[in-house]
Scaffold this motif. Structure first.
Motif, PDB file in Angstrom:
ATOM      1  N   MET A  32       3.841   8.146   5.459  1.00  0.00           N
ATOM      2  CA  MET A  32       3.901   8.372   4.010  1.00  0.00           C
ATOM      3  C   MET A  32       2.991   7.365   3.325  1.00  0.00           C
ATOM      4  O   MET A  32       2.793   6.249   3.810  1.00  0.00           O
ATOM      5  CB  MET A  32       5.316   8.226   3.488  1.00  0.00           C
ATOM      6  CG  MET A  32       5.413   8.471   1.988  1.00  0.00           C
ATOM      7  SD  MET A  32       7.100   8.738   1.468  1.00  0.00           S
ATOM      8  CE  MET A  32       7.375  10.342   2.166  1.00  0.00           C
ATOM      9  N   MET A  33       2.450   7.771   2.194  1.00  0.00           N
ATOM     10  CA  MET A  33       1.570   6.912   1.429  1.00  0.00           C
ATOM     11  C   MET A  33       1.896   7.060  -0.054  1.00  0.00           C
ATOM     12  O   MET A  33       2.271   8.136  -0.516  1.00  0.00           O
ATOM     13  CB  MET A  33       0.119   7.327   1.685  1.00  0.00           C
ATOM     14  CG  MET A  33      -0.897   6.515   0.940  1.00  0.00           C
ATOM     15  SD  MET A  33      -2.558   7.144   1.217  1.00  0.00           S
ATOM     16  CE  MET A  33      -2.619   8.445   0.009  1.00  0.00           C
ATOM     17  N   GLN A  34       1.769   5.978  -0.772  1.00  0.00           N
ATOM     18  CA  GLN A  34       1.981   5.983  -2.226  1.00  0.00           C
ATOM     19  C   GLN A  34       0.796   5.262  -2.859  1.00  0.00           C
ATOM     20  O   GLN A  34       0.346   4.236  -2.345  1.00  0.00           O
ATOM     21  CB  GLN A  34       3.279   5.247  -2.550  1.00  0.00           C
ATOM     22  CG  GLN A  34       3.587   5.114  -4.016  1.00  0.00           C
ATOM     23  CD  GLN A  34       4.951   4.477  -4.210  1.00  0.00           C
ATOM     24  OE1 GLN A  34       5.961   5.095  -3.934  1.00  0.00           O
ATOM     25  NE2 GLN A  34       4.970   3.242  -4.647  1.00  0.00           N
ATOM     26  N   VAL A  35       0.284   5.796  -3.962  1.00  0.00           N
ATOM     27  CA  VAL A  35      -0.877   5.206  -4.618  1.00  0.00           C
ATOM     28  C   VAL A  35      -0.524   4.897  -6.068  1.00  0.00           C
ATOM     29  O   VAL A  35       0.084   5.715  -6.761  1.00  0.00           O
ATOM     30  CB  VAL A  35      -2.087   6.164  -4.588  1.00  0.00           C
ATOM     31  CG1 VAL A  35      -3.289   5.551  -5.283  1.00  0.00           C
ATOM     32  CG2 VAL A  35      -2.435   6.558  -3.156  1.00  0.00           C
ATOM     33  N   ALA A  36      -0.913   3.708  -6.511  1.00  0.00           N
ATOM     34  CA  ALA A  36      -0.783   3.309  -7.916  1.00  0.00           C
ATOM     35  C   ALA A  36      -2.110   2.664  -8.311  1.00  0.00           C
ATOM     36  O   ALA A  36      -2.906   2.282  -7.460  1.00  0.00           O
ATOM     37  CB  ALA A  36       0.369   2.321  -8.093  1.00  0.00           C
ATOM     38  N   HIS A  37      -2.358   2.566  -9.613  1.00  0.00           N
ATOM     39  CA  HIS A  37      -3.617   1.954 -10.022  1.00  0.00           C
ATOM     40  C   HIS A  37      -3.508   1.311 -11.396  1.00  0.00           C
ATOM     41  O   HIS A  37      -2.635   1.641 -12.195  1.00  0.00           O
ATOM     42  CB  HIS A  37      -4.756   2.981 -10.033  1.00  0.00           C
ATOM     43  CG  HIS A  37      -4.548   4.081 -11.026  1.00  0.00           C
ATOM     44  ND1 HIS A  37      -4.926   3.981 -12.343  1.00  0.00           N
ATOM     45  CD2 HIS A  37      -3.987   5.293 -10.889  1.00  0.00           C
ATOM     46  CE1 HIS A  37      -4.622   5.094 -12.969  1.00  0.00           C
ATOM     47  NE2 HIS A  37      -4.028   5.904 -12.107  1.00  0.00           N
ATOM     48  N   VAL A  43      -3.798   0.388  -5.644  1.00  0.00           N
ATOM     49  CA  VAL A  43      -2.867  -0.169  -4.668  1.00  0.00           C
ATOM     50  C   VAL A  43      -2.389   1.001  -3.813  1.00  0.00           C
ATOM     51  O   VAL A  43      -1.800   1.958  -4.319  1.00  0.00           O
ATOM     52  CB  VAL A  43      -1.667  -0.864  -5.356  1.00  0.00           C
ATOM     53  CG1 VAL A  43      -0.686  -1.391  -4.323  1.00  0.00           C
ATOM     54  CG2 VAL A  43      -2.149  -1.977  -6.276  1.00  0.00           C
ATOM     55  N   ILE A  44      -2.659   0.917  -2.514  1.00  0.00           N
ATOM     56  CA  ILE A  44      -2.284   1.983  -1.586  1.00  0.00           C
ATOM     57  C   ILE A  44      -1.248   1.415  -0.629  1.00  0.00           C
ATOM     58  O   ILE A  44      -1.530   0.483   0.123  1.00  0.00           O
ATOM     59  CB  ILE A  44      -3.509   2.501  -0.805  1.00  0.00           C
ATOM     60  CG1 ILE A  44      -4.631   2.881  -1.787  1.00  0.00           C
ATOM     61  CG2 ILE A  44      -3.118   3.675   0.076  1.00  0.00           C
ATOM     62  CD1 ILE A  44      -5.971   3.115  -1.120  1.00  0.00           C
ATOM     63  N   PRO A  64     -11.858   0.568  -7.682  1.00  0.00           N
ATOM     64  CA  PRO A  64     -12.053   2.006  -7.893  1.00  0.00           C
ATOM     65  C   PRO A  64     -13.277   2.560  -7.164  1.00  0.00           C
ATOM     66  O   PRO A  64     -13.229   3.656  -6.607  1.00  0.00           O
ATOM     67  CB  PRO A  64     -12.206   2.131  -9.414  1.00  0.00           C
ATOM     68  CG  PRO A  64     -11.427   0.973  -9.954  1.00  0.00           C
ATOM     69  CD  PRO A  64     -11.663  -0.141  -8.962  1.00  0.00           C
ATOM     70  N   SER A  65     -14.378   1.804  -7.131  1.00  0.00           N
ATOM     71  CA  SER A  65     -15.570   2.306  -6.443  1.00  0.00           C
ATOM     72  C   SER A  65     -15.336   2.400  -4.933  1.00  0.00           C
ATOM     73  O   SER A  65     -15.863   3.299  -4.272  1.00  0.00           O
ATOM     74  CB  SER A  65     -16.793   1.433  -6.753  1.00  0.00           C
ATOM     75  OG  SER A  65     -16.582   0.115  -6.324  1.00  0.00           O
TER      76      SER A  65
END
Length: 103
Positions: A32-37, A43-44, A64-65
């Motif tokens: 499972m993976m969760q992404v926030a920014h 942040v992965i 971001p790049s």
């Protein structure tokens, strides 16, 4: 030797040498993976979920790049994988909420 001709100790022949311990090379499993920014970073979180609990396997924070480069590399590799082994079915969404429990 002229200082301009010296290469940093971390490179040999124009190639960056990466140091890794045996445990790092073994890797960690994630299902499972969760992404926030924020505006400055993504942040992965990679997790290993075995109901009723899960553990954070690794957290990776990137610009971001760099996220764009990661997405392009993954898309290219998935395309090559599917050309060799056939289409990969998309996983279904997780039906329950996931949250962190801090020690």
């Amino acid at each position: 030797m002229n200082e301009q001709n010296q290469q940093p100790a971390s490179t040999q022949g124009g190639q960056i040498q990466i140091k890794a311990s045996d445990s790092d090379l073994k890797g960690v499993y994630s299902n499972m993976m969760q992404v926030a920014h924020t505006q400055e970073e993504f942040v992965i979180d990679f997790m290993n979920i075995t109901p009723p609990v899960g553990v954070l396997a690794s957290r990776v924070i990137v610009s971001p790049s760099h996220v764009k480069r990661i997405i392009a590399a993954l898309a290219d590799n998935l395309k090559k994988y599917e050309e060799n082994f056939g289409n990969v079915a998309s996983a279904s969404e997780t039906p329950q909420k996931i949250g962190f429990k801090l020690d």
